[in-house]
Design an enzyme around this catalytic site. Structure first.
Site, PDB file in Angstrom:
ATOM      1  N   ARG A   1       0.535  -1.463   0.003  1.00 39.41           N
ATOM      2  CA  ARG A   1       0.019  -0.199   0.279  1.00 39.41           C
ATOM      3  C   ARG A   1       0.480   1.255   0.348  1.00 39.41           C
ATOM      4  NH1 ARG A   1      -3.849  -1.650   4.599  1.00 39.41           N
ATOM      5  NH2 ARG A   1      -4.720  -3.160   3.671  1.00 39.41           N
TER       6      ARG A   1
ATOM      7  N   ARG B   1      -3.546   6.310   0.869  1.00 43.10           N
ATOM      8  CA  ARG B   1      -4.103   7.202   1.951  1.00 43.10           C
ATOM      9  C   ARG B   1      -3.037   8.272   2.743  1.00 43.10           C
ATOM     10  NH1 ARG B   1      -9.881   5.074   3.941  1.00 43.10           N
ATOM     11  NH2 ARG B   1      -8.444   3.000   4.002  1.00 43.10           N
TER      12      ARG B   1
ATOM     13  N   ARG C   1      -8.008  11.016  -6.163  1.00 46.52           N
ATOM     14  CA  ARG C   1      -8.948  10.175  -5.591  1.00 46.52           C
ATOM     15  C   ARG C   1     -10.066  11.052  -5.258  1.00 46.52           C
ATOM     16  NH1 ARG C   1     -11.492   7.022  -5.693  1.00 46.52           N
ATOM     17  NH2 ARG C   1     -11.402   5.706  -4.012  1.00 46.52           N
TER      18      ARG C   1
ATOM     19  N   ASP D   1      -6.995  -3.595  -7.367  1.00 51.11           N
ATOM     20  CA  ASP D   1      -7.796  -4.441  -6.208  1.00 51.11           C
ATOM     21  C   ASP D   1      -7.899  -5.667  -6.351  1.00 51.11           C
ATOM     22  OD1 ASP D   1      -8.935  -3.099  -3.633  1.00 51.11           O
ATOM     23  OD2 ASP D   1     -10.346  -5.115  -4.807  1.00 51.11           O
TER      24      ASP D   1
ATOM     25  N   TYR E   1     -13.903 -13.490   0.578  1.00 53.49           N
ATOM     26  CA  TYR E   1     -14.937 -12.430   0.376  1.00 53.49           C
ATOM     27  C   TYR E   1     -16.798 -12.551  -0.428  1.00 53.49           C
ATOM     28  CZ  TYR E   1     -11.576  -8.079   1.407  1.00 53.49           C
ATOM     29  OH  TYR E   1     -10.450  -7.475   2.276  1.00 53.49           O
TER      30      TYR E   1
END
Length: 368
Positions: free
Chosen positions: A38, A42, A51, A87, A165
């Protein structure tokens, strides 16, 4: 159509820093290479700005946006590798499932798999070029725009992680709905895991054809399985992916390092070290010396500083890094965190981490 979408996966700029690739293969390096899971995230203000106001998966489907987000951390830090921005859940999408990124909740499947008959809803044979071509275009574009600065890593989620998931409908603390399948519907579970494996193999090969120079397989939910369940429902598929990808690439005369990261699978270091991957990624719950011993020198290791150590003052970060390097040694080792960077982390401390890895490892190698 922009001119960027016409760029082809050939005539890439020459690679100027192959430290990461050499370490992955266990070769000598001048310093220990470092990158962060990552690292395009963010915690960077420029990432948040790029974004802002855009749907997450819409961003994933834009090669130009993915390229820009991948390159942003390289402008700030001397990382030794980049990982394409994407992703793991693009695969369930390619198989026909609706996946949305809900603010404050994370990835959400409005209509998850509930019973074995729901497998009929899935597209078993996926044309990865058609369904996931946007990822391949992002990789090709980034390989050109990175200008050979560092290698570019492609990645995928592993079958069990994706399966969990798809059944849970999103994140979960217990993964009890997905694990219920393993105990109640083992045959259907294997059918789904095999379907996912087939798509993943083609997806990874497509990434290499597009320009990826290394591949990482994320088994993020490994730790929710016990050792027996891991050996039945995760490990065989992780091995199958690496074996099939490598067999195909060998025919093409290609040799691409592969990394497996099975988070919290501390019981599986030995098995993972015999699974056709050059590198085994480790989370922070493993002692470096113990992991080196248990892997038997068969593979390079990657990891494994606790991401929360980045909340420490810079001097303390340097000390933690030094101790980590002493535990792993400098050969056959790629420094990383034991998980991804968190959104509230200070970019300056990420820089301190990278600097400490380079500085301490150079000194250690000189003293050898």
């Amino acid at each position: 159509m922009s001119k960027d979408t016409l760029i082809l996966p050939k005539d890439f700029p020459q690679l100027l820093n192959d430290t990461f690739l050499r370490a992955a293969r266990g070769e000598e390096t001048e310093h220990v290479p470092v990158w962060c899971m990552r690292q395009a995230g963010r915690y960077l203000p420029e990432f948040r700005e790029t974004r802002s106001g855009k749907d997450f998966f819409e961003t994933c489907r834009s090669p130009e946006a993915c390229c820009e987000l991948t390159l942003q951390p390289l402008r700030r830090f001397p990382f030794d590798a980049a990982i394409i921005f994407s992703d793991i859940l693009v695969i369930p999408q390619a198989m026909g499932m609706d996946v949305q990124m809900v603010a404050g909740k994370g990835p959400t499947f409005p209509d998850p798999l509930k019973e074995p008959e729901d497998l009929q809803r899935l597209q078993a044979k996926v044309d990865v070029g058609k369904e996931l071509g946007y990822v391949f275009k992002a990789i090709t574009l980034t390989r050109h725009k990175i200008q050979g600065k560092v290698p570019l890593i492609g990645f995928t989620g592993a079958p069990w992680t994706l399966m969990s998931y798809m059944i849970e409908g999103g994140g979960s603390n217990t993964h009890s709905k997905a694990k219920r399948w393993l105990y109640r519907h083992p045959e259907a579970s294997h059918m789904l895991l095999k379907m996912l494996t087939d798509v993943i193999v083609q997806y990874l090969l497509g990434q290499v054809a597009a320009g990826a120079q290394a591949l990482q397989v994320f088994e993020s939910h490994a730790g929710i399985l016990g050792p027996d369940e891991f050996k039945e429902f995760s490990l065989p598929y992780l091995r199958d992916i690496a074996r099939r990808v490598k067999e195909h690439l060998k025919k093409e005369g290609q040799d691409i390092p592969m990394i497996v990261f099975a988070k919290d699978a501390h019981y599986a270091v030995e098995d993972l070290s015999r699974s056709h991957y050059e590198v085994v990624g480790l989370d922070w719950t493993l002692d470096p010396r113990s992991a080196r011993e248990r892997s038997g020198g068969k593979v390079s290791l990657q990891g494994n500083m606790d991401p929360c150590a980045l909340y420490a003052p810079k001097g303390r970060i340097s000390d933690i890094v030094k101790k980590m390097l002493e535990g792993f040694g400098t050969r056959g080792y790629i420094a990383n965190l034991g998980h991804g960077l968190y959104p509230d982390m200070d970019p300056e401390n990420v820089g301190a981490f990278v600097e400490a890895v380079h500085q301490h490892s150079k000194q250690m190698i000189k003293q050898l």
